[in-house]
Design a protein around this motif. Structure first.
Motif, PDB file in Angstrom:
ATOM      1  N   LEU A   1       0.838  -1.204   0.000  1.00 24.99           N
ATOM      2  CA  LEU A   1       0.000   0.000   0.000  1.00 24.99           C
ATOM      3  C   LEU A   1       0.873   1.254   0.000  1.00 24.99           C
ATOM      4  O   LEU A   1       0.618   2.211  -0.743  1.00 24.99           O
ATOM      5  N   THR A   2       1.913   1.249   0.827  1.00 31.47           N
ATOM      6  CA  THR A   2       2.828   2.394   0.874  1.00 31.47           C
ATOM      7  C   THR A   2       3.538   2.584  -0.468  1.00 31.47           C
ATOM      8  O   THR A   2       3.665   3.704  -0.965  1.00 31.47           O
ATOM      9  N   LEU A   3       3.997   1.477  -1.065  1.00 30.33           N
ATOM     10  CA  LEU A   3       4.666   1.553  -2.367  1.00 30.33           C
ATOM     11  C   LEU A   3       3.701   2.031  -3.457  1.00 30.33           C
ATOM     12  O   LEU A   3       4.098   2.775  -4.367  1.00 30.33           O
ATOM     13  N   ALA A   4       2.451   1.601  -3.363  1.00 29.11           N
ATOM     14  CA  ALA A   4       1.459   2.056  -4.331  1.00 29.11           C
ATOM     15  C   ALA A   4       1.261   3.566  -4.240  1.00 29.11           C
ATOM     16  O   ALA A   4       1.175   4.263  -5.261  1.00 29.11           O
ATOM     17  N   LEU A   5       1.216   4.095  -3.022  1.00 29.42           N
ATOM     18  CA  LEU A   5       1.046   5.535  -2.830  1.00 29.42           C
ATOM     19  C   LEU A   5       2.276   6.312  -3.281  1.00 29.42           C
ATOM     20  O   LEU A   5       2.178   7.486  -3.643  1.00 29.42           O
ATOM     21  N   GLN A   6       3.450   5.656  -3.250  1.00 26.17           N
ATOM     22  CA  GLN A   6       4.672   6.316  -3.709  1.00 26.17           C
ATOM     23  C   GLN A   6       4.753   6.392  -5.232  1.00 26.17           C
ATOM     24  O   GLN A   6       5.372   7.300  -5.779  1.00 26.17           O
ATOM     25  N   HIS A   7       4.119   5.431  -5.929  1.00 26.03           N
ATOM     26  CA  HIS A   7       4.227   5.371  -7.385  1.00 26.03           C
ATOM     27  C   HIS A   7       2.957   5.815  -8.111  1.00 26.03           C
ATOM     28  O   HIS A   7       2.997   6.048  -9.314  1.00 26.03           O
ATOM     29  N   GLU A   8       1.848   5.905  -7.390  1.00 30.44           N
ATOM     30  CA  GLU A   8       0.583   6.208  -8.054  1.00 30.44           C
ATOM     31  C   GLU A   8      -0.179   7.262  -7.245  1.00 30.44           C
ATOM     32  O   GLU A   8       0.091   7.471  -6.068  1.00 30.44           O
ATOM     33  N   ARG A   9      -1.120   7.917  -7.889  1.00 34.24           N
ATOM     34  CA  ARG A   9      -1.910   8.947  -7.225  1.00 34.24           C
ATOM     35  C   ARG A   9      -2.811   8.330  -6.172  1.00 34.24           C
ATOM     36  O   ARG A   9      -3.278   7.193  -6.295  1.00 34.24           O
ATOM     37  N   ALA A  10      -3.084   9.125  -5.118  1.00 31.07           N
ATOM     38  CA  ALA A  10      -3.871   8.618  -3.988  1.00 31.07           C
ATOM     39  C   ALA A  10      -5.272   8.209  -4.421  1.00 31.07           C
ATOM     40  O   ALA A  10      -5.830   7.220  -3.931  1.00 31.07           O
ATOM     41  N   GLY A  11      -5.868   8.968  -5.344  1.00 31.18           N
ATOM     42  CA  GLY A  11      -7.211   8.623  -5.809  1.00 31.18           C
ATOM     43  C   GLY A  11      -7.240   7.289  -6.523  1.00 31.18           C
ATOM     44  O   GLY A  11      -8.156   6.486  -6.329  1.00 31.18           O
ATOM     45  N   THR A  12      -6.240   7.029  -7.355  1.00 26.30           N
ATOM     46  CA  THR A  12      -6.166   5.744  -8.060  1.00 26.30           C
ATOM     47  C   THR A  12      -6.003   4.589  -7.085  1.00 26.30           C
ATOM     48  O   THR A  12      -6.652   3.539  -7.224  1.00 26.30           O
ATOM     49  N   VAL A  13      -5.157   4.769  -6.076  1.00 32.05           N
ATOM     50  CA  VAL A  13      -4.944   3.725  -5.074  1.00 32.05           C
ATOM     51  C   VAL A  13      -6.224   3.471  -4.287  1.00 32.05           C
ATOM     52  O   VAL A  13      -6.571   2.317  -3.979  1.00 32.05           O
ATOM     53  N   ALA A  14      -6.962   4.538  -3.964  1.00 27.40           N
ATOM     54  CA  ALA A  14      -8.220   4.377  -3.226  1.00 27.40           C
ATOM     55  C   ALA A  14      -9.219   3.537  -4.013  1.00 27.40           C
ATOM     56  O   ALA A  14      -9.929   2.697  -3.449  1.00 27.40           O
ATOM     57  N   VAL A  15      -9.263   3.760  -5.317  1.00 29.19           N
ATOM     58  CA  VAL A  15     -10.162   2.955  -6.170  1.00 29.19           C
ATOM     59  C   VAL A  15      -9.711   1.500  -6.206  1.00 29.19           C
ATOM     60  O   VAL A  15     -10.529   0.569  -6.127  1.00 29.19           O
ATOM     61  N   LEU A  16      -8.406   1.287  -6.314  1.00 28.72           N
ATOM     62  CA  LEU A  16      -7.882  -0.083  -6.373  1.00 28.72           C
ATOM     63  C   LEU A  16      -8.170  -0.849  -5.088  1.00 28.72           C
ATOM     64  O   LEU A  16      -8.448  -2.048  -5.123  1.00 28.72           O
ATOM     65  N   LEU A  17      -8.102  -0.158  -3.964  1.00 31.83           N
ATOM     66  CA  LEU A  17      -8.323  -0.834  -2.677  1.00 31.83           C
ATOM     67  C   LEU A  17      -9.763  -1.325  -2.528  1.00 31.83           C
ATOM     68  O   LEU A  17     -10.021  -2.264  -1.775  1.00 31.83           O
TER      69      LEU A  17
END
Length: 334
Positions: free
Chosen positions: A266-282
């Motif tokens: 999750l931390t690595l995802a937030l480092q490489h991708e936008r927070a909104g995109t990560v929120a959708v993926l989760l």
């Protein structure tokens, strides 16, 4: 006149060698494969790890507080030597200015994890995970209260839709008097899931306050420290400690590993991708968990639970999509 001395020849050879090494290191860096959209992959892996963690918590026949305590203890054992190797003791504790927020993150995070496992023990895995996603709705509200962040009309709309989903999942007797599915255990599980989401939102606010002022593993380490202190105290007071069987130890280790890997990815995802995109993926975690619940646990949710889950799922998607749109608008303005 044109001949070089031995020292000059050695120096020129050393310079040539250093240039060759520099060029080879540059070529290696250029040859490194850059995977496109690696942040999306990390986000998907995080959803899978967290889903697996919830399933293991459901299968493990231990007290929920003891599950949380075991996870924090094992996580602490693995993190402490690494942080000692990478950082000095002051580095492990973090800057004095942010230590109160680190302790707050550790307390809120460990309480949230413990309550989530209690929710999993008293609810279906799908309902517990779905209710835990209310943290994305509560975060803006707490941000308004404590960080003086602004709220929009859409925040209130999302909160109303999510609250409707909670009612359909909880099915309180005063609204659904003719349904017999509501029990004391399920009501307790719903309360644990809601408070867990509230504590998770508080934890996220403290992480936002900390920002990038410290290493992300130190933030995780504080979660482990507080859990190692708080959870055993609760077990001693309640007198519910039971030594795990040898057959349960592999499940405990897998549960710890899945939870830790979920946090790291999750931390690595937030480092490489936008927070909104990560929120959708989760939010895909909800789909994965319900799939596991039906296929492997043979636990089919009721129609009202499905509708409530869809409402909360759509709310999470909407919040993530709005973040992506807002980020794009900020980039256009720049």
């Amino acid at each position: 006149m044109g001949q070089l001395s031995e020292s000059e020849m050695d120096e020129s050879n050393n310079n040539i060698g250093s240039k060759i090494l520099a060029e080879s290191s540059e070529n290696k860096s250029k040859r490194r494969i850059k995977i496109p959209h690696i942040g999306i992959l990390y986000g998907l892996l995080s959803s899978v790890f967290f889903s697996f963690n919830a399933l293991l918590a459901k299968l493990l026949s231990l007290n929920a507080v003891q599950i949380a305590s075991s996870r924090c203890f094992i996580q602490y054992i693995f993190l402490f030597p690494y942080l000692i190797y990478k950082e000095k003791m002051d580095g492990i504790l973090g800057s004095p200015k942010i230590r109160p927020f680190l302790w707050l993150r550790g307390f809120c995070g460990s309480v949230s994890g413990m309550l989530f496992y209690l929710a999993v023990r008293n609810l279906s895995v799908g309902n517990a995970v779905t209710l835990a996603f209310l943290d994305c709705v509560l975060c803006p509200i707490l941000g308004r209260i404590f960080l003086k962040e602004s709220l929009t009309v859409m925040d209130y709309v999302f909160a109303l839709i999510a609250f409707s989903g909670v009612i359909l999942i909880a099915q309180p007797p005063f609204i659904f008097p003719h349904l017999s599915s509501t029990t004391t255990e399920s009501a307790f599980g719903v309360i644990c899931a809601l408070v867990s989401a509230l504590m998770a939102s508080s934890s996220y606010l403290s992480i936002r306050k900390i920002g990038t002022q410290t290493h992300y593993l130190i933030v995780t380490w504080y979660y482990s420290i507080v859990g190692c202190i708080l959870d055993p105290v609760i077990l001693i007071i309640s007198g519910q400690y039971q030594p795990p069987c040898l057959s349960q130890i592999p499940i405990i280790l897998l549960l710890t590993a899945s939870g830790f890997l979920g946090q790291v990815t999750l931390t690595l995802a937030l480092q490489h991708e936008r927070a909104g995109t990560v929120a959708v993926l989760l939010t895909l975690q909800i789909i994965v968990v319900y799939f596991v619940q039906v296929v492997f646990l043979n636990d089919i949710p009721s129609m009202l639970s499905i509708i409530g889950t869809v409402l909360i799922f759509c709310t999470s998607i909407g919040i993530g999509a709005r973040k992506i749109i807002n980020e794009r608008r900020r980039r256009v303005k720049k």
